[in-house]
Design a protein around this motif. Structure first.
Motif, short mmCIF file in Angstrom:
data_model
loop_
_atom_site.label_atom_id
_atom_site.label_comp_id
_atom_site.label_asym_id
_atom_site.label_seq_id
_atom_site.Cartn_x
_atom_site.Cartn_y
_atom_site.Cartn_z
N VAL A 2 8.29 -20.88 -8.92
CA VAL A 2 9.51 -20.49 -8.21
C VAL A 2 10.27 -19.46 -9.03
O VAL A 2 10.40 -19.59 -10.24
N LYS A 3 10.77 -18.43 -8.37
CA LYS A 3 11.63 -17.46 -9.02
C LYS A 3 13.07 -17.98 -8.96
O LYS A 3 13.54 -18.39 -7.90
N TYR A 4 13.75 -17.95 -10.10
CA TYR A 4 15.09 -18.51 -10.20
C TYR A 4 16.10 -17.42 -10.50
O TYR A 4 15.84 -16.52 -11.30
N MET A 106 7.94 -17.19 2.84
CA MET A 106 8.86 -17.30 1.73
C MET A 106 10.03 -18.20 2.09
O MET A 106 10.49 -18.21 3.23
N VAL A 107 10.51 -18.97 1.11
CA VAL A 107 11.70 -19.78 1.28
C VAL A 107 12.72 -19.35 0.22
O VAL A 107 12.39 -19.31 -0.97
N VAL A 108 13.91 -19.03 0.67
CA VAL A 108 14.99 -18.66 -0.25
C VAL A 108 16.11 -19.69 -0.09
O VAL A 108 16.67 -19.85 0.99
N GLU A 109 16.41 -20.38 -1.17
CA GLU A 109 17.48 -21.39 -1.17
C GLU A 109 18.59 -20.93 -2.11
O GLU A 109 18.30 -20.45 -3.21
N GLU A 110 19.82 -21.11 -1.67
CA GLU A 110 20.95 -20.63 -2.47
C GLU A 110 22.04 -21.71 -2.54
O GLU A 110 22.30 -22.41 -1.55
N ARG A 111 22.65 -21.82 -3.70
CA ARG A 111 23.79 -22.72 -3.89
C ARG A 111 24.92 -21.92 -4.53
O ARG A 111 24.72 -21.28 -5.57
N PHE A 137 -1.41 -18.08 -0.63
CA PHE A 137 -2.45 -18.04 -1.66
C PHE A 137 -2.79 -16.60 -2.03
O PHE A 137 -3.02 -15.76 -1.17
N GLY A 138 -2.79 -16.32 -3.32
CA GLY A 138 -3.21 -15.01 -3.79
C GLY A 138 -2.11 -13.98 -3.91
O GLY A 138 -2.21 -13.07 -4.74
N VAL A 139 -1.06 -14.07 -3.08
CA VAL A 139 -0.01 -13.05 -3.10
C VAL A 139 1.38 -13.67 -3.27
O VAL A 139 2.38 -13.02 -3.02
N SER A 140 1.43 -14.92 -3.71
CA SER A 140 2.72 -15.58 -3.82
C SER A 140 3.64 -14.88 -4.82
O SER A 140 4.85 -14.77 -4.61
N LYS A 141 3.08 -14.39 -5.93
CA LYS A 141 3.90 -13.69 -6.92
C LYS A 141 4.52 -12.43 -6.34
O LYS A 141 5.69 -12.12 -6.60
N LEU A 194 13.23 -0.61 -3.52
CA LEU A 194 12.10 0.28 -3.81
C LEU A 194 11.34 -0.20 -5.04
O LEU A 194 10.11 -0.25 -5.03
N ALA A 195 12.09 -0.56 -6.08
CA ALA A 195 11.46 -1.05 -7.31
C ALA A 195 10.68 -2.33 -7.04
O ALA A 195 9.56 -2.51 -7.53
N ALA A 196 11.26 -3.21 -6.25
CA ALA A 196 10.60 -4.48 -5.93
C ALA A 196 9.35 -4.25 -5.08
O ALA A 196 8.33 -4.90 -5.26
N THR A 197 9.44 -3.30 -4.14
CA THR A 197 8.30 -3.00 -3.28
C THR A 197 7.12 -2.50 -4.08
O THR A 197 5.97 -2.89 -3.86
N GLU A 198 7.40 -1.59 -5.03
CA GLU A 198 6.33 -1.05 -5.87
C GLU A 198 5.68 -2.14 -6.70
O GLU A 198 4.46 -2.20 -6.83
N LYS A 199 6.50 -3.03 -7.27
CA LYS A 199 5.96 -4.12 -8.07
C LYS A 199 5.16 -5.09 -7.21
O LYS A 199 4.09 -5.55 -7.60
N ALA A 200 5.69 -5.35 -6.02
CA ALA A 200 5.00 -6.26 -5.10
C ALA A 200 3.67 -5.67 -4.65
O ALA A 200 2.66 -6.39 -4.54
N LYS A 201 3.65 -4.36 -4.38
CA LYS A 201 2.40 -3.70 -3.98
C LYS A 201 1.35 -3.84 -5.07
O LYS A 201 0.17 -4.12 -4.80
N ASP A 202 1.78 -3.61 -6.31
CA ASP A 202 0.85 -3.70 -7.44
C ASP A 202 0.27 -5.10 -7.56
O ASP A 202 -0.94 -5.27 -7.73
N LEU A 203 1.13 -6.11 -7.44
CA LEU A 203 0.67 -7.50 -7.52
C LEU A 203 -0.27 -7.84 -6.37
O LEU A 203 -1.27 -8.54 -6.53
N ALA A 204 0.08 -7.35 -5.17
CA ALA A 204 -0.75 -7.62 -3.99
C ALA A 204 -2.12 -6.96 -4.13
O ALA A 204 -3.15 -7.55 -3.78
N ASN A 205 -2.15 -5.72 -4.64
CA ASN A 205 -3.42 -5.01 -4.83
C ASN A 205 -4.30 -5.72 -5.86
O ASN A 205 -5.51 -5.84 -5.68
#
Length: 223
Positions: A2-4, A106-111, A137-141, A194-205
């Protein structure tokens, strides 16, 4: 996994003013993605606390790399439940927020806890926690990285929206200042996304390449 997220913000307005603005936040110049807000339930407890549950409908667009994993007719709106507990005696308000669709992706929970700032009683402090998880599976990160950046950009919009409503309620909302602030918030959100998209693309690839290699190894073993 989980990302915190842990953050703290300050609004230079009293708790009473922020509490009033909280119920009048939508619509505002920074919440065009919020389509609808409905009160599902509310009650006052014997100890004079106000409990409420609201349903919010927001626009939501998946990143292109994620759209390939889902049907083209997947809903482009996200439904959010927000529970709140208001304690006027102690001047605290606690909110719990989570999405009830797109949970497979994805599930996003906030308090959030709204309380009087300890250094200035005329200001309000917001203590915010968030948890971003994905079971894909495989692309959760990749999904979690995107979700965390998406959440951070929405926090920026939320705070600007609060400031907008507070200024409006107090009759201190110069149009030029609001336009400039909106532009700055939009640009910052774009940069973060944009920064997140690029990082996500790299992880997905990388995940896709790993899956292909595993499949090739399995085929070679069968041969």
């Amino acid at each position: 996994m989980v990302k915190y997220f842990l953050g703290q913000s300050v609004l230079r307005s009293s708790w009473d003013q922020v509490f009033t603005a909280f119920w009048q936040r939508y619509p505002n110049a920074f919440s065009k993605h919020v389509l609808m807000e409905d009160i599902v339930h509310w009650e006052v407890t014997p100890d004079q606390k106000l409990l409420s549950r609201r349903l919010l409908t927001k626009t939501y667009r998946m990143p292109r790399w994620a759209e390939r994993l889902f049907a083209v007719n997947v809903a482009h709106s996200v439904y959010i439940l927000k529970d709140s507990i208001v304690d006027p005696q102690n001047q605290t308000m606690t909110t719990f927020t989570w999405n009830i669709n797109h949970a497979q992706l994805m599930v996003v929970e906030e308090r959030c806890v709204y309380c009087v700032n300890p250094d200035n009683s005329g200001w309000t402090e917001i203590r915010r926690e968030a948890w971003v998880s994905s079971s894909l599976f495989g692309v959760s990160k990749a999904v979690q990285e995107f979700g965390l950046a998406w959440f951070k950009s929405n926090v920026t919009k939320t705070m600007k929206g609060f400031e907008y409503i507070l200024a409006k309620l107090q009759g201190e909302a110069p149009s030029k200042t609001l336009v400039e602030t909106a532009k700055e918030a939009k640009e910052k959100a774009k940069e973060t996304a944009l920064a997140a998209t690029e990082k996500a693309k790299d992880l997905a690839n990388k995940a896709a390449t790993k899956q292909q290699q595993q499949q090739q190894q399995q085929q070679q073993q069968l041969v």
